[in-house]
Each structure stands twice: as structure tokens, then as C-alpha cells.
Enzyme design. Structure first.
Site, PDB file in Angstrom:
ATOM      1  N   ARG A   1       0.820  -1.215   0.000  1.00  0.00           N
ATOM      2  CA  ARG A   1       0.000   0.000   0.000  1.00  0.00           C
ATOM      3  C   ARG A   1       0.857   1.269   0.000  1.00  0.00           C
ATOM      4  O   ARG A   1       0.456   2.279  -0.581  1.00  0.00           O
ATOM      5  CB  ARG A   1      -0.944   0.004   1.196  1.00  0.00           C
TER       6      ARG A   1
ATOM      7  N   LYS B   1     -18.225 -14.880   2.737  1.00  0.00           N
ATOM      8  CA  LYS B   1     -19.530 -14.339   3.115  1.00  0.00           C
ATOM      9  C   LYS B   1     -20.399 -13.966   1.937  1.00  0.00           C
ATOM     10  O   LYS B   1     -20.141 -12.987   1.257  1.00  0.00           O
ATOM     11  CB  LYS B   1     -19.321 -13.101   3.988  1.00  0.00           C
TER      12      LYS B   1
ATOM     13  N   GLY C   1      -9.011  -8.217  -0.144  1.00  0.00           N
ATOM     14  CA  GLY C   1      -7.753  -8.395   0.580  1.00  0.00           C
ATOM     15  C   GLY C   1      -7.221  -9.810   0.496  1.00  0.00           C
ATOM     16  O   GLY C   1      -6.030 -10.029   0.240  1.00  0.00           O
TER      17      GLY C   1
ATOM     18  N   GLY D   1     -13.312  -3.305   0.469  1.00  0.00           N
ATOM     19  CA  GLY D   1     -14.690  -2.798   0.507  1.00  0.00           C
ATOM     20  C   GLY D   1     -14.948  -1.763  -0.573  1.00  0.00           C
ATOM     21  O   GLY D   1     -15.999  -1.767  -1.217  1.00  0.00           O
TER      22      GLY D   1
HETATM   23  P1  ADP Z   1     -11.643 -11.271  -0.020  1.00  0.00           P
HETATM   24  O1  ADP Z   1     -10.868 -10.712   1.156  1.00  0.00           O
HETATM   25  O2  ADP Z   1     -10.750 -11.557  -1.195  1.00  0.00           O
HETATM   26  O3  ADP Z   1     -12.843 -10.449  -0.350  1.00  0.00           O
HETATM   27  P2  ADP Z   1     -13.138 -13.038   1.718  1.00  0.00           P
HETATM   28  O4  ADP Z   1     -12.686 -12.245   2.897  1.00  0.00           O
HETATM   29  O5  ADP Z   1     -14.569 -12.981   1.345  1.00  0.00           O
HETATM   30  O6  ADP Z   1     -12.218 -12.703   0.440  1.00  0.00           O
HETATM   31  O7  ADP Z   1     -12.856 -14.593   1.963  1.00  0.00           O
HETATM   32  C1  ADP Z   1     -11.575 -15.073   2.264  1.00  0.00           C
HETATM   33  C2  ADP Z   1     -11.644 -16.211   3.231  1.00  0.00           C
HETATM   34  O8  ADP Z   1     -12.575 -17.185   2.810  1.00  0.00           O
HETATM   35  C3  ADP Z   1     -10.326 -16.919   3.355  1.00  0.00           C
HETATM   36  O9  ADP Z   1      -9.820 -16.709   4.667  1.00  0.00           O
HETATM   37  C4  ADP Z   1     -10.656 -18.402   3.122  1.00  0.00           C
HETATM   38  O10 ADP Z   1     -10.037 -19.262   4.035  1.00  0.00           O
HETATM   39  C5  ADP Z   1     -12.143 -18.424   3.327  1.00  0.00           C
HETATM   40  N1  ADP Z   1     -12.766 -19.524   2.571  1.00  0.00           N
HETATM   41  C6  ADP Z   1     -12.849 -19.689   1.254  1.00  0.00           C
HETATM   42  N2  ADP Z   1     -13.468 -20.840   0.958  1.00  0.00           N
HETATM   43  C7  ADP Z   1     -13.801 -21.423   2.125  1.00  0.00           C
HETATM   44  C8  ADP Z   1     -14.465 -22.637   2.484  1.00  0.00           C
HETATM   45  N3  ADP Z   1     -14.927 -23.467   1.555  1.00  0.00           N
HETATM   46  N4  ADP Z   1     -14.638 -22.894   3.790  1.00  0.00           N
HETATM   47  C9  ADP Z   1     -14.174 -22.030   4.726  1.00  0.00           C
HETATM   48  N5  ADP Z   1     -13.537 -20.888   4.451  1.00  0.00           N
HETATM   49  C10 ADP Z   1     -13.343 -20.592   3.177  1.00  0.00           C
HETATM   50 MG    MG Z   2     -11.252 -10.776   3.282  1.00  0.00          MG
END
Ligand code: ADP
Ligand code: MG
Length: 377
Positions: A35, A186, A336, A359
Site C-alpha cells: 500500500r 460471506k 484483501g 470494501g
Molecule cells: P476477499 O478478502 O478476497 O474479499 P473473503 O474475505 O470474502 O475474500 O474470503 C476469504 C476467506 O474465505 C479466506 O480466509 C478463506 O479461508 C475463506 N474460505 C474460502 N473458501 C472457504 C471454504 N470453503 N470454507 C471455509 N472458508 C473458506
Molecule cells: Mg477478506
């Protein structure tokens, strides 16, 4: 949106809001300075044009002036990267002169997150011009991202400018087919993004724990998989609306625990038995998803395909990351953990655009106005 091209900064003191919200380890060492690096083009351009810099940034979520949220390690790293002295101003009432000065954590000020106009006036009194380059904070209306922009001649820095142009470009005029790859944990956080892409994308690939509310809505067993209860109804609605655009996994890798040393098995299909949790997409899903990515014109990726932090469940995310990196499409990655996955696989330089905003990138892609951006228009 006004840019650096619209500002005269020669001989002026420029208040630059940057996103220096970097991860620090226990010993207060910066573990990833991406960053800080990302703001350097704007900072260098301003200095070349004769500006003195007054930097404003936040770090974490301090409750008051807790020393572990001090920007001192960041000021030191920036000094190394710029090859110049960076002074840290402990208090807004005592800001030293200098070519590059950094204010302490703006979230030490109680009015910051309230977008307090009085605090914004105090920031504005310290400078002649305001530049916002903090894309990662642009979805928040805070005193240093929103209110202050109305009090001085203001514009976007180069990073913010590029982020907004790239992400809006996906919405407005994407090379087709437009493919969204959405995963992570989520569904409820990402429903807005799915809705936006249902209107615009040609194909939406769904992986990660995101897929379980969809499978549950379809009547499958999800076992002990991470499956957000509040996500099931929205998933059902999306299935009804756009099932011809959606591709869900067709096989899974499951574990008994969320742990690298747990028992692992492949499930041919998507019914997860009791005592098991789906932690990655399987090889046939990878093959299908990778083929869609390979023939895309534009790919937007947010959210890992599985628990990639655990080696036995990293293969799906790795393979999709590799397919995105190898695709001739315009490839844009937000989030992230998705960025961390790309870095872990050594692919961060192989995508067209790696967004610095989690976000903020999602809200922009959803078509929501970002307060920090609107204030510069
Ligand atoms: P980003 O930060 O890229 O937006 P998220 O925060 O939504 O992504 O999701 C990332 C997390 O999702 C990771 O820590 C990963 O371990 C978890 N994850 C992905 N698939 C699964 C799964 N099938 N079961 C549990 N956790 C998962
Ligand atoms: Mg995340």
C-alpha cells in the site's frame, strides 16, 4: 472527477490522504508494504511539481491514542522508499515544516470517523491543496476523506484515478465475455456484487464457502461446511433470477477440520456428508472454471475458491489464479484475501489490475457512489 492535471501545486503544501493501512507484526515491523508502494507515483509526481507534502493516513481501529497504532513505522518505511526525511507530526497543533511530513494516525482524532466538519477545518488550515489517493478508504465519509475535500482545491491522486477508471470500466464498457469469479467466505457481503453482475456479466463462477448457501438452497447436504444461514434466501433469489449465467462447482475437496493436518477427501458431486466440510473446489470444477476464464474478454475476481491458507485446500484457488494470470483478458482482482492469494502464488504482477481496495472496490463495482470520490467531482 478532478485529477492531478487540474491542480497547481508548485510551492504549495499539499495535504495528501493516503491508504497506508499496512499489516504490522508484533514487533511493529511492516509485513507487506504494497500500500505504501502504491502511493509512490502520486507522491513523486507532486514533489517533482514543486509541492511540499503533508500526509494523512489511518492505521487500524484505535480506540484512543494507543501507541501500537502509531504511524511511526510507516513514516520510517516511506522515508526509505522516497529516499528523503519524513517527519511525523505527533499533534495537529504542532506540525513541523518540511518537504515531507506525516500526520499521526487520523483515527487518533475522535472526529475523524464522524466526518466532523471542525476537524476537517483543522486539517484544511494546515495546507493549500488537498489530494486524495486513498482508494481503500474512499467508501467511508470521514473527515480526512470527505469533509476536508470541500474546503480546499482538491483532486484525486494517480492511484485513486486508476482504481476508479479501471473498476468503472468493467461496469460500463467491458470487453466480452465478461466473467465474474466470486468466492470467499460471506455471501451476504457479496450479494450486491452478484446482483450487479447478474445484470452485466455473461458468466458468474461461484466458489469458496460462497457456494454452500446456493447448494443448500438447491436441497443439497452441506455437512459441516461454512454456510451462512442469512445467505440462503438471497442465494435462492439469485438462482431463480440468473441460473443460466451462474456456474457452481461440480466437485469438492473436503476436510474434517479447518486445519492443514486434517483428513482430506475428494467428493465427486456437491453433497457434503456430516462430519466433513467443503474447503476447496475439486479438479473437474477447476477445469470448467479455467476454460471460462481462458475465453473471457474481461475477468473480475473477488474471493478465494477455498481455504487457500491451508496447503491441502489451496489447489483450487491456485489453479484459478493461474488461469486468470494466463488469460489474455483484462483481469481485475479485488479483495484483501484474493490479493494475498495472488501474492502467495507469485502472480501479483500477472493481472491487469490488482485493486488496493477491498470494501471500496466491491462498492464501486456494485455501482454505489463512494463518498471520497464524489467529493472530488
Ligand atoms: P476477499 O478478502 O478476497 O474479499 P473473503 O474475505 O470474502 O475474500 O474470503 C476469504 C476467506 O474465505 C479466506 O480466509 C478463506 O479461508 C475463506 N474460505 C474460502 N473458501 C472457504 C471454504 N470453503 N470454507 C471455509 N472458508 C473458506
Ligand atoms: Mg477478506
Amino acid at each position: 472527477m478532478r485529477t492531478l492535471d487540474d491542480l497547481d501545486v508548485d510551492g504549495k503544501r499539499v495535504l495528501v490522504r493516503v491508504d497506508f493501512n499496512v499489516p504490522l507484526d508484533q514487533g511493529q515491523k511492516i509485513t507487506d508494504d504494497a500500500r505504501i508502494q502504491a502511493a509512490l507515483p502520486t507522491l513523486r509526481e507532486l514533489r517533482e511539481n514543486g509541492a511540499k507534502l503533508l500526509l494523512a493516513a489511518h492505521l487500524g481501529r484505535p480506540k484512543d491514542r494507543e501507541p501500537e497504532f502509531s504511524l511511526r513505522p510507516v513514516a520510517e518505511r516511506l522515508a526509505e522508499l522516497l529516499g528523503t526525511d519524513v517527519k511525523l507530526a505527533e499533534s495537529l497543533d504542532d506540525v513541523p515544516d518540511g518537504d515531507v511530513v506525516m500526520l499521526e494516525n487520523v483515527r487518533y482524532e475522535p472526529g475523524e470517523t464522524k466526518n466532523d466538519p471542525e476537524l476537517a477545518k483543522r486539517y484544511a488550515a494546515l495546507a493549500d491543496v488537498y489530494v486524495n489517493d486513498a482508494f481503500g478508504a474512499a467508501h467511508r465519509a470521514h473527515a480526512s476523506t470527505e469533509a476536508v475535500a470541500h474546503l480546499l482545491p482538491s483532486a484525486a491522486g494517480r492511484l485513486l484515478e486508476r482504481e476508479v477508471a479501471t473498476l468503472r470500466g468493467i461496469l460500463e464498457d467491458p470487453a466480452r465475455p465478461l466473467v465474474a469469479v466470486v468466492g470467499g467466505a460471506k455471501v451476504t457481503d457479496k450479494i450486491g456484487v452478484l446482483d450487479a453482475f447478474l445484470d452485466r456479466a455473461d458468466t458468474i463462477l461461484i466458489g469458496g464457502a460462497m457456494c454452500f448457501p446456493f447448494f443448500k438452497a438447491q436441497g443439497h447436504e452441506v455437512g459441516d461446511s461454512l454456510c451462512e444461514e442469512e445467505g440462503i434466501e438471497p442465494a435462492r433469489a439469485i438462482l431463480e433470477q440468473g441460473s443460466d449465467k451462474l456456474e457452481l462447482p461440480v466437485d469438492l475437496i473436503a476436510g474434517q477440520e479447518f486445519d492443514a493436518d486434517t483428513a482430506v477427501k475428494t467428493i465427486d458431486g456437491v453433497d457434503v456428508p456430516a462430519g466433513w466440510m467443503g474447503l476447496d473446489i475439486g479438479a473437474r470444477s477447476v477445469e470448467r472454471f479455467a476454460a471460462v476464464v481462458a475465453s473471457a474478454g474481461t475477468v473480475f475476481w473477488n474471493g478465494p475458491m477455498g481455504a487457500f491458507e491451508l496447503e491441502p485446500f489451496a489447489a483450487g484457488t491456485r489453479a484459478i489464479a493461474e488461469a486468470i494470470a494466463a488469460s489474455p483478458a483484462t483481469t481485475v482482482v479485488g479483495g484483501g484475501d484474493s490479493a494475498a492469494a495472488l501474492a502467495q502464488f507469485g502472480l501479483a504482477d500477472d493481472v491487469t489490475h490488482l485493486s488496493t481496495g477491498g470494501g471500496a472496490s466491491l462498492e464501486l463495482v456494485e455501482g454505489k457512489p463512494l463518498p471520497g470520490v464524489e467529493a472530488l467531482s
